[in-house]
Design an enzyme around this catalytic site. Structure first.
Site, PDB file in Angstrom:
ATOM      1  CE  LYS A 111      -4.368  -1.661   1.671  1.00  0.00           C
ATOM      2  NZ  LYS A 111      -5.450  -1.517   2.639  1.00  0.00           N
TER       3      LYS A 111
ATOM      4  CE  LYS B  94     -14.038  -3.427   2.417  1.00  0.00           C
ATOM      5  NZ  LYS B  94     -12.812  -3.167   3.176  1.00  0.00           N
TER       6      LYS B  94
ATOM      7  CE  LYS C 184      -7.379  -8.006  -0.648  1.00  0.00           C
ATOM      8  NZ  LYS C 184      -7.323  -7.484   0.733  1.00  0.00           N
TER       9      LYS C 184
HETATM   10  P1  AMP Z   1     -11.191  -5.747   4.613  1.00  0.00           P
HETATM   11  O1  AMP Z   1     -12.081  -5.487   3.449  1.00  0.00           O
HETATM   12  O2  AMP Z   1      -9.749  -5.643   4.216  1.00  0.00           O
HETATM   13  O3  AMP Z   1     -11.554  -5.006   5.821  1.00  0.00           O
HETATM   14  O4  AMP Z   1     -11.402  -7.278   4.963  1.00  0.00           O
HETATM   15  C1  AMP Z   1     -12.412  -7.784   5.815  1.00  0.00           C
HETATM   16  C2  AMP Z   1     -12.301  -9.294   5.852  1.00  0.00           C
HETATM   17  O5  AMP Z   1     -12.552  -9.850   4.563  1.00  0.00           O
HETATM   18  C3  AMP Z   1     -10.897  -9.769   6.249  1.00  0.00           C
HETATM   19  O6  AMP Z   1     -11.038 -10.916   7.078  1.00  0.00           O
HETATM   20  C4  AMP Z   1     -10.264 -10.125   4.945  1.00  0.00           C
HETATM   21  O7  AMP Z   1      -9.272 -11.109   5.068  1.00  0.00           O
HETATM   22  C5  AMP Z   1     -11.460 -10.662   4.159  1.00  0.00           C
HETATM   23  N1  AMP Z   1     -11.252 -10.478   2.713  1.00  0.00           N
HETATM   24  C6  AMP Z   1     -11.099  -9.287   2.075  1.00  0.00           C
HETATM   25  N2  AMP Z   1     -10.933  -9.485   0.752  1.00  0.00           N
HETATM   26  C7  AMP Z   1     -10.961 -10.844   0.565  1.00  0.00           C
HETATM   27  C8  AMP Z   1     -10.842 -11.683  -0.594  1.00  0.00           C
HETATM   28  N3  AMP Z   1     -10.665 -11.180  -1.803  1.00  0.00           N
HETATM   29  N4  AMP Z   1     -10.934 -13.011  -0.410  1.00  0.00           N
HETATM   30  C9  AMP Z   1     -11.125 -13.536   0.817  1.00  0.00           C
HETATM   31  N5  AMP Z   1     -11.252 -12.801   1.939  1.00  0.00           N
HETATM   32  C10 AMP Z   1     -11.167 -11.466   1.821  1.00  0.00           C
END
Ligand code: AMP
Ligand code: TRP
Length: 342
Positions: A112, A200, A197
């Site tokens: 990042k 969002k 990955k």
């Molecule tokens: P975040 O959007 O980074 O706050 O992620 C929230 C949760 O979703 C965390 O446990 C991440 O590991 C999971 N997560 C986010 N993106 C993915 C993805 N592409 N595949 C699987 N898990 C994800």
């Protein structure tokens, strides 16, 4: 009873990756088997350039989506991180236990910060210290387990290291947690770029399925997913990442094993079609329930208020104990009005 903590950042609309990698498991399994807390970690959304109004909007939406996904406030605690001061209070103590080298080794920080620099922007100090705040989130509640997608494994490892180090230096204070992850879809990949990955905050949304996408938008994105050359449907993450991603998504939505499912398909077209329909069906109830809940913001607000109150009560004693252990002078207890000096 097992204590579980996990969270989601309001940096963008929640994606299919968030759902399959984390949130679905929280709703279907975790809240039923443990004393669980799920948090919209809004302080974490301030580590990169942000728009205040958007963060507020996304925080409300994320909380609403957690409830729409089936988190039941009668069974678990749903709240917003910034409503509970203990996270920031503990984070500072853990900064006094973590090292600068340790922070700079974090993969997410490297990626990042490089991205921010490439865009000509500056890197916020909070991006570097972010994993310490995440450790504070987890340790404040004495969580045993942290259900997360694969990308968070390193951060949970760091949390364990900090807990062990603190306990060794200052006396036993923290439970040492461990990460848990779903069997399939722990890392859902971008449909347009299956080597990265599904996240969002990607620039283009074409490879990202959002939880609130209309069914036709979901179909379009899945049907246009980048696949690999060679038309055979085989499950091979290294050589055929696009097809492997579709098989994992399908397996996660329908149950089953990606490898076994691959045997049932002889063309990419039918695999995409079935995957699209499976995703549409998995997201349908979430979208419908979200619509109802979004029409009743007062209910969501009350859930968050009660959640924060409960969370505060749980975190306070642990964080106070950490303050004492590390050598900070406790404030004198408040006496009765007028007290001894009166
Ligand atoms: P975040 O959007 O980074 O706050 O992620 C929230 C949760 O979703 C965390 O446990 C991440 O590991 C999971 N997560 C986010 N993106 C993915 C993805 N592409 N595949 C699987 N898990 C994800
Ligand atoms: N860092 C996590 C992510 O990007 C979000 C998060 C913050 C989290 N605090 C947490 C996850 C505590 C689990 C436990 O996904």
């Amino acid at each position: 009873m097992t204590r579980i903590f996990s969270g989601v950042k309001p940096t963008g609309h929640l994606t299919l990756g968030n759902y399959l990698g984390a949130v679905r498991g929280w709703a279907e399994v975790d809240q039923h088997r443990a004393d669980a807390l799920f948090c919209v970690v809004d302080l974490h959304a301030l580590t990169v350039e942000h728009d205040p109004a958007r963060v507020r909007r996304l925080s409300r939406q994320a909380a609403t989506l957690l409830l729409a996904s089936g988190l039941d406030p009668e069974r678990c605690t749903v709240f917003v991180q910034s409503h509970v001061d203990e996270h920031a209070r503990l984070s500072y103590l853990l900064e006094c236990v973590a090292t600068d080298g340790e922070m700079r080794r974090m993969i997410q920080y490297k990626e990042k910060s490089a991205l921010e620099r490439a865009r000509g922007g500056s890197v916020r100090l909070s991006l570097l210290t972010y994993p310490v705040l995440m450790a504070a989130d987890i340790l404040a509640y004495g969580a045993d387990e942290v259900p997360v997608g694969e990308d968070q494994t390193q951060h949970v490892e760091l949390t364990r290291d900090l807990a062990v180090r603190f306990n060794q230096r200052y006396g036993h204070t923290f439970t040492v947690p461990r990460a848990t992850r779903p069997e399939v879809a722990a890392r859902v990949m971008d449909l347009q770029d299956p080597t990265s990955k599904m996240g969002k905050s990607h620039e283009s949304g074409a490879g990202i399925v959002y939880l609130l996408d209309e069914p036709d938008a979901v179909r379009k994105k899945v049907m246009r997913a980048v696949t690999d050359s060679g038309g055979e449907v085989v499950y091979d993450r290294g050589a055929r990442p696009g097809v492997a991603n579709l098989l994992e998504i399908l397996a996660a939505c329908e149950g089953g094993d990606p490898e076994e499912l691959s045997g049932a398909y002889d063309s990419y077209g039918t695999l995409k079609k079935d995957t699209a329909e499976a995703v549409v069906e998995v997201l349908r109830p979430v979208r419908e329930r979200h619509k109802e809940l979004a029409a009743d913001p007062a209910y969501v607000e009350e859930v968050l208020r009660a959640g924060a109150e409960r969370a505060r009560g749980m975190a306070r004693p642990t964080v106070d104990a950490a303050y004492r252990a590390i050598g900070l002078l406790p404030p004198a207890a408040e006496g009765p009005a007028g007290g001894a000096r009166g």
